[in-house]
Structure formats: C-alpha cells, structure tokens
Design a protein around this motif. Sequence first.
Motif, PDB file in Angstrom:
ATOM      1  N   LEU A  52       0.836  -1.208   0.000  1.00  0.00           N
ATOM      2  CA  LEU A  52       0.000   0.000   0.000  1.00  0.00           C
ATOM      3  C   LEU A  52       0.867   1.253   0.000  1.00  0.00           C
ATOM      4  N   ILE A  53       1.902   1.261   0.841  1.00  0.00           N
ATOM      5  CA  ILE A  53       2.804   2.418   0.920  1.00  0.00           C
ATOM      6  C   ILE A  53       3.576   2.586  -0.382  1.00  0.00           C
ATOM      7  N   ASN A  54       4.041   1.467  -0.947  1.00  0.00           N
ATOM      8  CA  ASN A  54       4.798   1.542  -2.195  1.00  0.00           C
ATOM      9  C   ASN A  54       3.933   2.044  -3.350  1.00  0.00           C
ATOM     10  N   THR A  55       2.668   1.598  -3.383  1.00  0.00           N
ATOM     11  CA  THR A  55       1.753   2.086  -4.413  1.00  0.00           C
ATOM     12  C   THR A  55       1.515   3.581  -4.248  1.00  0.00           C
ATOM     13  N   ALA A  56       1.364   4.008  -2.994  1.00  0.00           N
ATOM     14  CA  ALA A  56       1.170   5.438  -2.736  1.00  0.00           C
ATOM     15  C   ALA A  56       2.397   6.239  -3.164  1.00  0.00           C
ATOM     16  N   ASN A 192      10.692  -6.913   3.339  1.00  0.00           N
ATOM     17  CA  ASN A 192       9.642  -5.938   3.043  1.00  0.00           C
ATOM     18  C   ASN A 192       9.929  -4.549   3.610  1.00  0.00           C
ATOM     19  N   LEU A 193      10.500  -4.485   4.811  1.00  0.00           N
ATOM     20  CA  LEU A 193      10.832  -3.179   5.371  1.00  0.00           C
ATOM     21  C   LEU A 193      11.983  -2.532   4.607  1.00  0.00           C
ATOM     22  N   SER A 194      12.939  -3.341   4.170  1.00  0.00           N
ATOM     23  CA  SER A 194      14.031  -2.777   3.374  1.00  0.00           C
ATOM     24  C   SER A 194      13.508  -2.279   2.031  1.00  0.00           C
ATOM     25  N   PHE A 198      14.214   1.394   0.796  1.00  0.00           N
ATOM     26  CA  PHE A 198      14.886   1.679  -0.477  1.00  0.00           C
ATOM     27  C   PHE A 198      14.004   2.532  -1.387  1.00  0.00           C
ATOM     28  N   ASN A 199      12.691   2.284  -1.361  1.00  0.00           N
ATOM     29  CA  ASN A 199      11.789   3.103  -2.173  1.00  0.00           C
ATOM     30  C   ASN A 199      11.765   4.552  -1.703  1.00  0.00           C
ATOM     31  N   LEU A 200      11.789   4.729  -0.384  1.00  0.00           N
ATOM     32  CA  LEU A 200      11.856   6.103   0.141  1.00  0.00           C
ATOM     33  C   LEU A 200      13.097   6.817  -0.373  1.00  0.00           C
ATOM     34  N   LEU A 201      14.195   6.077  -0.430  1.00  0.00           N
ATOM     35  CA  LEU A 201      15.443   6.667  -0.912  1.00  0.00           C
ATOM     36  C   LEU A 201      15.405   6.943  -2.410  1.00  0.00           C
ATOM     37  N   ALA A 294      -5.416  -0.665  -9.817  1.00  0.00           N
ATOM     38  CA  ALA A 294      -4.229  -0.695  -8.959  1.00  0.00           C
ATOM     39  C   ALA A 294      -4.567  -0.285  -7.529  1.00  0.00           C
ATOM     40  N   ILE A 295      -5.333   0.780  -7.386  1.00  0.00           N
ATOM     41  CA  ILE A 295      -5.672   1.285  -6.056  1.00  0.00           C
ATOM     42  C   ILE A 295      -6.579   0.297  -5.316  1.00  0.00           C
ATOM     43  N   CYS A 296      -7.564  -0.258  -6.014  1.00  0.00           N
ATOM     44  CA  CYS A 296      -8.471  -1.222  -5.381  1.00  0.00           C
ATOM     45  C   CYS A 296      -7.719  -2.472  -4.937  1.00  0.00           C
ATOM     46  N   ASN A 297      -6.769  -2.922  -5.759  1.00  0.00           N
ATOM     47  CA  ASN A 297      -5.963  -4.085  -5.378  1.00  0.00           C
ATOM     48  C   ASN A 297      -5.144  -3.812  -4.120  1.00  0.00           C
ATOM     49  N   SER A 298      -4.607  -2.606  -4.002  1.00  0.00           N
ATOM     50  CA  SER A 298      -3.805  -2.255  -2.835  1.00  0.00           C
ATOM     51  C   SER A 298      -4.656  -2.233  -1.569  1.00  0.00           C
ATOM     52  N   VAL A 299      -5.845  -1.643  -1.647  1.00  0.00           N
ATOM     53  CA  VAL A 299      -6.734  -1.580  -0.489  1.00  0.00           C
ATOM     54  C   VAL A 299      -7.247  -2.972  -0.137  1.00  0.00           C
ATOM     55  N   LEU A 300      -7.585  -3.755  -1.164  1.00  0.00           N
ATOM     56  CA  LEU A 300      -8.067  -5.111  -0.931  1.00  0.00           C
ATOM     57  C   LEU A 300      -7.015  -5.948  -0.208  1.00  0.00           C
TER      58      LEU A 300
END
Length: 468
Positions: A52-56, A192-194, A198-201, A294-300
Amino acid sequence: MQTKKYPFLKSRIYLRSLLRRHLSGDFLDYRQVIAIILPIMVDQAFVFGSNLINTAMISSTGVAAVSAVNMVDSINIFLVSVFVAVSTGGTVVVAQYKGRGDNAMVSKSAAGSVTSVFLFALVISTLFLVLHGPVLSVLFGTASPDVMANARIYFIGSCLSYCGIAAEESVCGALRGIGESRSALSLSLIMNLSYVGFNLLFINALHLGVLGMAISVNLSRYLGAACALFYLIRINLSLRFRWQDMFHVQFALAKRILFIGIPFAAEQMFFNGGKILTQIFIVGLGTYSIAVNAICNSVLGVIQIPGNALLLSIVTVVGQCIGYGSLKDAKKFIRNFLWISSASYIFTDILTIPILASMSVLFHAPAAILPTISLILFVNAIAQIPAWSLSFVLPSALRAAGDSKFTSIVSMLSMWLFRLGVGLLLGFVLKLGIAGFWFAMDAEWFVRGIIFLRRFRGNKWYAHHVID
C-alpha cells in the motif's frame, strides 16, 4: 469467589476454555496454533501494508507510473506464483514429516524445496529477460507510450529479482512447515521493510520514479535471500539443514514435493493468466481504469491480511495433523479456521473506512475515479464475508491433505469460464467498465466456495498419500 472479585480473571478463564475447545487437538494445542498464526498475520500486515505504501509512493510520480507498475505486477504475480506454488509443495511435505516426527526427512524436504524453487525461478527469470519486449508488446501494446516506457524498466528489474524472492520464499515455506512462523516473519520483515526503505530513498529522495522502484525490489529481495540462507545454514537448529543436501536432492523426495507443487503451479499459471488477460482488457478501458484497478488491489490487500494469514497457517496445521494421522483434528481446524476467517472480514471492513475517506490524498487519485473506487470496494467488502474463506482458505486446507489436483482444476476452470467470461459480459456488453470485472470476481468466489465446500463434506480430499 476469586473470579467474582476479579472479573478479568473470569474472562481470561473463559477465553482460554474457548480457545482450548476450538483451536486444540490431539497433536496441536491452541498455544501452538496461535504461535503459527500470529507471526504470519504480522507478516501479511507488513507485506500488504508495504504494498500500500509503495503504491502510494509511486503514485506520487504520476498516473503513468502507477499504471505501468500495476500492469507489470500482473505479470509478476503470474510468474512469481509458479515458484511460490512449488514452495507450497515443500511446506506440505515438511509439515507432514514434522507431524510424523521424522526429523531426517524434514531436513531433506526443506533442502529439496529450496533447490526446486530456486531452479524454477532461474529458468523463469532468464526466459522473460530475453522475451521482455515481445511479452509487453503482445500483452499491453495498446497502452500509451509513457506507460509502456515505464513498464519496460520495471519489468526488467522485476525479472532480475526473481531468484532472490524464490530463495527467501522457499526458506520461509520450510520454516512455516515445521511451525517456526516467527523466524519466517523475521526474514519477511527484513525483505519488506528494506523494500519500503529503499523506495523512500530512490523514489522520494532521489526522484528516480519507476527505475528507483526496480532498483529497490532487487536490493530488498537479495538481501532477504542472503539473510534467509544464512539463518537456515548457520543459525536454525530445528531443521538441521545441511547445504550439501541442496545438491543431492532425492528423486522420490522431489516427486513428493512436485506432486503438490506442480498442480498448484499450473493452477496459479492459469489463474493468474486469466488475471493478465483481464488486465489486457482493463488496459483497453484507459489509463484511469488501470489506476482504479491498482488502487483497489492495494486496499483489498490490506482488508485480506487476516484471511491470507489463515490461508497460509492452515497448510501447516492441517499438514501436521494429517502427518500425525488425526483426520478428526484436521476437520475440526478447517471448520474453525473458516469461521474465524469470515468473521475477520467484518472487522477489517470497518477498519478500512478511514482509507476510503482519505483516498484522494493517499493515492493522489483524480476526483473522477473516486466514486468508482468506492463502489468497487463497498461491493467487495460485502461479498468477501461469506465467500472468500470458502474460496481460498478451504482449498489451501484440502491441498495440505494432498488434494492438489482437484483444487487446481476447479480454480483454473472457475477463473477462465466464470470470472473472465462474466467480467467481459459485465464490463463491455453491459457497459459497467472496470467495476464489471470486479463484480465478476466477487461472484466467482461464491461459485468456487460452493464447489470446495461440497468437496470438504465428502471423503475424497483426504484419500491421498503424500509421504510414505
């Protein structure tokens, strides 16, 4: 007298009695079952929460980027599911040998699973790295040029990462088979946390967009694989894993693993192949429809965290019960897991209301698509309470007993004949668009669930012999 003075003590005694009655058997008691479920649930929370965070995060770079990632992820799910399915075969075999108490075969089964899954991933990775261009053109050639450019970058990066996630998943599957869900959780959290870090970076700080996401997925998956293998070889004592066994897999043992894994892999290929075909039709509906999907899949994914945790846990629980020889306990756990899974959806549906309220901020979603997203998620939330558990948790239990062929055939046929066919009818003929495909999926859950429930009430599902 004591319980009247301390009401909380009375509640605690009642809760313990309830757990003992519904989650204890001859081989496993409720403490062991909860110790299997909770780490997997935390793991699923981080997996889907990170998705969810990565999609956002990728959504912040534009609709074209999130559309490209969603398109490629439909292929990724298709390909990764193949070697994850083989890993499930390893989990079942490990669990049944654990239930029997054969520690030597538990160790060899784990080694065979790691080797088989890694080789599958290596073949898949090499093949699709070579064919990435034609594959994207054939599947999503109607997408806009900017979406296709992003999709090409992300697909190449994804293919390079397959061997990493294969190694990590196979190790975690073996650990779950012996009931070490906590260790599997730790390894999954590292990966998953890494990935989020890494995405934040690379996405937020360095503004590399889809390229940054491709770099992140490789770094996180190979870090997870390295930690998983190090833990299995140097730290873990339960499996007594020897790296030499990875290079001397017995044919009879591999056959047992593949007996479960290959039908499940075929199911996943056909099942997710149907999803890719559905995705192709969705691409034809336009970029906004891709973003809605994409958004519905993330929330689901967030809503389904408890259900997915029970889906994974029941493989270990039922597998160990069958290995121990207690069919009565296997049936009891299956029934109770189904009730718990269905009840969990009432709770998670309520929790997702704040997500719906902040949809435009969280996903940078255009106002034009918000009503469609809300409608899809509302219908989905209602349908999954009675149908999802029968459609997914129950076949996992049947597969843990060795009934892999039947569950795979039903899943493949229901996907292609019902979800896809009804989706085309609702989406294009009746002009419901992207919502029609989602409503067809909800309806398919009921069809699958009824078939699997009838199978469970019979006696064929436990008439298989996975181990000698």
